[in-house]
Design a protein around this motif. Structure first.
Motif, short mmCIF file in Angstrom:
data_model
loop_
_atom_site.label_atom_id
_atom_site.label_comp_id
_atom_site.label_asym_id
_atom_site.label_seq_id
_atom_site.Cartn_x
_atom_site.Cartn_y
_atom_site.Cartn_z
N VAL A 194 0.93 -1.13 -0.07
CA VAL A 194 0.06 -0.03 -0.08
C VAL A 194 0.82 1.21 0.05
N LEU A 197 1.77 2.16 -3.46
CA LEU A 197 0.71 2.83 -4.27
C LEU A 197 0.63 4.16 -3.74
N LEU A 198 1.03 4.64 -2.39
CA LEU A 198 0.79 6.01 -1.96
C LEU A 198 1.89 6.67 -2.65
N PHE A 201 1.71 7.00 -6.64
CA PHE A 201 0.35 6.98 -7.05
C PHE A 201 0.29 7.30 -8.57
N LYS A 204 1.00 3.89 -10.38
CA LYS A 204 -0.04 2.81 -10.17
C LYS A 204 -1.33 3.51 -9.99
N TYR A 205 -1.78 4.25 -10.83
CA TYR A 205 -3.19 5.32 -10.45
C TYR A 205 -4.07 4.47 -10.44
N GLU A 207 -4.64 1.10 -9.25
CA GLU A 207 -4.41 0.70 -7.92
C GLU A 207 -4.66 1.55 -6.90
N PHE A 208 -4.08 2.91 -7.21
CA PHE A 208 -4.21 3.92 -6.13
C PHE A 208 -5.71 4.38 -5.79
N LYS A 209 -6.29 4.80 -6.99
CA LYS A 209 -7.64 4.96 -6.82
C LYS A 209 -8.59 3.93 -6.37
N GLU A 212 -7.82 4.13 -2.59
CA GLU A 212 -8.73 5.20 -1.66
C GLU A 212 -10.13 4.70 -1.75
#
Length: 290
Positions: A194, A197-198, A201, A204-205, A207-209, A212
């Motif tokens: 995680v 991802l942060l 981001f 890995k947009y 996966e990030f979204k 969130e």
């Protein structure tokens, strides 16, 4: 031309079964208390929205299994918007005065919101799988069967971390057969995933979204708990629950429940300074902290 009386076309009332719907609010107080209709309607509306939430959660799980992160995030966004509505809906109950609620509250015994099957299904499907709660439904075959299925099936977290693994991140599943040490290590590795991802981001947009959206689902469900507790305290103070629970005392113990603890934990280690070694974290501190 169709004879309207003998073969009427589909109408709004028929499609939505409005006559059936408005016949479902059976008040138990005698004479009927003015506020009981509101109380029943609010809770029936909750159950209808819970049904939609479960459908969208199931959809998100299936979409993640198909590696469709953007579509899964879209399904979760609908869940979040419904949960915002449910938080606001609580406060309609606060238009009752406490003495008005007590005018019909005794009629509810021994029923309790604790017995909401669909509420527990949302918890189970989101990650809070509690066999003790499941056991409370053993005398309700319909609910017990549904909840047993939910507790045995992969939920949102399992689907999310499986998707991350397929996309090259080290996010092991939560193996119940592992010992405590191994489970902590698995937790730490998921938290690092995680954190990746942060930190990155933009790369890995999708996966990030998705992460969130999962976090917001967790957040708004927690906000619902908080607003619900305040509403209950405003209505009945520290009285015991109608189902026999300790009431406000029990509800307060639920405030710290988290569906996706790794999503929250990763924020602790987030740092704008990162280099060739990858995302910043102090050695095994994530594993040791978990």
């Amino acid at each position: 031309m169709t004879d309207y009386g003998n073969n009427p076309p589909l109408s709004y009332n028929k499609y939505l079964r409005v006559p059936d719907l408005i016949a479902l609010q059976d008040c138990l107080s005698d004479p009927v208390h003015h506020d009981e209709l509101l109380f029943i309607t609010i809770h029936q509306a909750y159950e209808l929205w819970f049904k939609v939430i479960l459908k969208e959660i199931d959809s998100a799980i299936s979409l993640m299994a198909e590696n469709r992160a953007a579509a899964a995030e879209r399904a979760l966004r609908r869940v979040i918007e419904i949960e915002k509505l449910l938080v606001d809906q609580i406060h309609i109950l606060e238009t009752m005065s406490p003495i008005s609620f007590l005018g019909f509250r005794d009629q509810l015994n021994p029923a309790s919101g604790f017995q909401s099957m669909q509420f527990r299904e949302i918890e189970f499907s989101s990650g809070l799988k509690d066999t003790h709660i499941l056991a409370e439904f053993r005398n309700d075959p319909f609910a017990y069967e549904r909840l047993s299925a939910r507790i045995s099936q992969p939920g949102l977290a399992a689907a999310f971390y499986e998707l991350l693994r397929r996309r090259g991140l080290d996010a092991p599943d939560d193996d119940d057969t592992s010992d405590d040490s191994e489970r902590k290590q698995r937790y730490g590795r998921r938290t690092r995933a995680v954190l990746e991802l942060l930190t990155h981001f933009e790369e890995k947009y999708e996966e990030f979204k998705l992460a969130e959206a999962l976090l917001e689902h967790d957040e708004y469900f927690s906000l619902w708990r908080s607003h619900h507790i305040k509403m209950v305290e405003r209505m009945v103070g520290s009285k015991r629950g109608t189902g026999g629970s300790e009431g406000i005392g029990y509800l307060r113990t639920t405030l710290d429940k988290r569906f996706f603890p790794e999503l929250w934990e990763a924020r602790t280690y987030l740092d704008p300074k990162h280099g060739e070694a990858g995302c910043p974290f102090a050695g095994d501190s994530i594993t040791n902290r978990s």
